[in-house]
Write a protein that holds these residues in place. Structure first.
Motif, PDB file in Angstrom:
ATOM      1  N   ASP A 100       1.038  -1.361   0.253  1.00 25.58           N
ATOM      2  CA  ASP A 100      -0.299   0.226   0.021  1.00 25.58           C
ATOM      3  C   ASP A 100       0.942   1.534   0.157  1.00 25.58           C
ATOM      4  O   ASP A 100       1.355   1.521   1.030  1.00 25.58           O
ATOM      5  CB  ASP A 100      -0.296   0.569   1.054  1.00 25.58           C
ATOM      6  CG  ASP A 100      -2.502   1.423   1.309  1.00 25.58           C
ATOM      7  OD1 ASP A 100      -1.596   2.099   0.018  1.00 25.58           O
ATOM      8  OD2 ASP A 100      -3.232   1.016   1.894  1.00 25.58           O
ATOM      9  N   PRO A 101       0.717   1.751  -0.894  1.00 30.17           N
ATOM     10  CA  PRO A 101       1.739   3.591  -1.362  1.00 30.17           C
ATOM     11  C   PRO A 101       1.800   4.478  -0.334  1.00 30.17           C
ATOM     12  O   PRO A 101       2.524   5.500   0.130  1.00 30.17           O
ATOM     13  CB  PRO A 101       0.892   3.516  -2.473  1.00 30.17           C
ATOM     14  CG  PRO A 101      -0.288   3.135  -2.578  1.00 30.17           C
ATOM     15  CD  PRO A 101      -0.318   2.166  -1.876  1.00 30.17           C
ATOM     16  N   GLN A 102       0.452   4.173   1.227  1.00 25.25           N
ATOM     17  CA  GLN A 102      -0.101   5.516   1.371  1.00 25.25           C
ATOM     18  C   GLN A 102       0.224   6.464   1.331  1.00 25.25           C
ATOM     19  O   GLN A 102       0.849   7.341   2.251  1.00 25.25           O
ATOM     20  CB  GLN A 102       0.690   4.744   3.011  1.00 25.25           C
ATOM     21  CG  GLN A 102       0.633   3.599   3.741  1.00 25.25           C
ATOM     22  CD  GLN A 102      -0.279   3.063   4.296  1.00 25.25           C
ATOM     23  OE1 GLN A 102      -1.320   3.536   4.220  1.00 25.25           O
ATOM     24  NE2 GLN A 102      -0.686   1.893   4.884  1.00 25.25           N
ATOM     25  N   ILE A 103      -0.442   6.829  -0.068  1.00 21.04           N
ATOM     26  CA  ILE A 103      -0.256   8.375  -0.594  1.00 21.04           C
ATOM     27  C   ILE A 103      -0.416   9.592   0.431  1.00 21.04           C
ATOM     28  O   ILE A 103       0.411  10.752   0.057  1.00 21.04           O
ATOM     29  CB  ILE A 103      -1.034   8.569  -1.543  1.00 21.04           C
ATOM     30  CG1 ILE A 103      -0.824   7.570  -2.141  1.00 21.04           C
ATOM     31  CG2 ILE A 103      -0.394   9.610  -2.222  1.00 21.04           C
ATOM     32  CD1 ILE A 103      -1.399   7.530  -3.881  1.00 21.04           C
ATOM     33  N   LYS A 104      -1.164   9.283   0.900  1.00 19.23           N
ATOM     34  CA  LYS A 104      -1.578  10.839   2.107  1.00 19.23           C
ATOM     35  C   LYS A 104      -0.479  11.308   2.743  1.00 19.23           C
ATOM     36  O   LYS A 104       0.377   9.695   3.400  1.00 19.23           O
ATOM     37  CB  LYS A 104      -3.012  10.636   2.931  1.00 19.23           C
ATOM     38  CG  LYS A 104      -3.924  10.553   2.069  1.00 19.23           C
ATOM     39  CD  LYS A 104      -5.193  10.195   2.979  1.00 19.23           C
ATOM     40  CE  LYS A 104      -7.034  10.175   1.511  1.00 19.23           C
ATOM     41  NZ  LYS A 104      -7.962  10.065   3.958  1.00 19.23           N
ATOM     42  N   TYR A 105       0.107  12.165   2.773  1.00 21.86           N
ATOM     43  CA  TYR A 105       0.789  12.355   3.850  1.00 21.86           C
ATOM     44  C   TYR A 105       1.010  12.055   5.229  1.00 21.86           C
ATOM     45  O   TYR A 105       2.295  11.071   5.927  1.00 21.86           O
ATOM     46  CB  TYR A 105       0.977  13.673   4.508  1.00 21.86           C
ATOM     47  CG  TYR A 105       2.579  14.852   4.480  1.00 21.86           C
ATOM     48  CD1 TYR A 105       4.084  14.538   4.608  1.00 21.86           C
ATOM     49  CD2 TYR A 105       2.223  15.283   6.541  1.00 21.86           C
ATOM     50  CE1 TYR A 105       4.667  14.620   5.094  1.00 21.86           C
ATOM     51  CE2 TYR A 105       3.236  14.980   6.826  1.00 21.86           C
ATOM     52  CZ  TYR A 105       4.326  15.768   6.250  1.00 21.86           C
ATOM     53  OH  TYR A 105       6.164  16.234   7.094  1.00 21.86           O
TER      54      TYR A 105
END
Length: 223
Positions: free
Chosen positions: A124-129
């Motif tokens: 999961d790239p975990q895009i949110k900062y």
């Protein structure tokens, strides 16, 4: 997946000789296999980890191709890797194991210099900062990997996420780690390693059908 099916798989996992499901407290108090994984596999072969292994497809595929190494898939969702564990037993793959736990506890599972190689496949790239701390290639995780990896140990990241690929490359360059191989589309690059293009997970096939490029980075961590 229905709850009954999940429960069935959880119960089956408890009977599998290749599955380890320690409680968090047990791990933190002193995990019995830490530094002693050779007793689990009954040999001193190199250890390769797959973090966030899902159904264990990559763990199984790598183990099938190389009997001289031991492969361990790690995931918190036991109902998923049940398939991989069952396949390993059915095919008598004695060089495969699975651990049900959080990846953040990896330093409590393995001793310093105990691991030869790490695979991170389609995380999961975990895009949110605010989710940065959960990205499996952030600085904190790299320090954990560095601790358990042998001196020349490598980490492999295979992902369909351009964000994850770019974030990781930027971090590696910024911190001075050694990038051994990197490209933005492994199936259009004639120099892609066999273990990268020779194995496809269920989700990877779906990404390819949608025309999404699959990226890859192999690196050594220097601290």
């Amino acid at each position: 997946m229905g709850s009954k099916n999940k429960l069935k798989r959880f119960h089956e996992n408890e009977t599998f000789s290749n599955v380890v499901q320690p409680k968090r407290e047990e791990i933190l108090k002193g995990f019995s296999l830490k530094g002693k994984w050779n007793t689990f596999f009954k040999n001193d072969n190199p250890i390769v980890l797959e973090l966030g292994c899902g159904k264990g497809e990559y763990t199984i595929a790598l183990a099938q191709k190389d009997s001289t190494k031991n492969f361990i898939g790690i995931d918190i969702k036991g109902a998923r890797f049940w398939r991989g564990a069952k396949t390993a037993l059915e095919e008598n793959l004695t060089n495969v194991g699975f651990i049900r736990t959080q990846i953040e506890l990896i330093n409590e599972l393995f001793a310093e210099n105990e691991v030869d190689e790490i695979w991170i496949t389609f995380p999961d790239p975990q895009i949110k900062y605010k989710r940065t701390k959960h990205r499996l290639t952030n600085s904190d995780f790299l320090k954990k990997y560095h601790h358990i990896l042998k001196e020349n140990g490598v980490v492999n990241l295979k992902t369909d996420s351009e964000f994850m690929h770019g974030y990781t490359l930027g971090l590696l360059h910024g911190e001075g780690h050694e990038i051994l191989h990197a490209n933005h589309d492994v199936y259009k690059n004639t120099y892609s390693p066999e273990e990268v293009i020779g194995t496809q997970t269920f989700y990877e096939k779906q990404y390819l059908e949608k025309g999404k490029p699959i990226t890859f980075i192999q690196f050594r961590i220097n601290y």
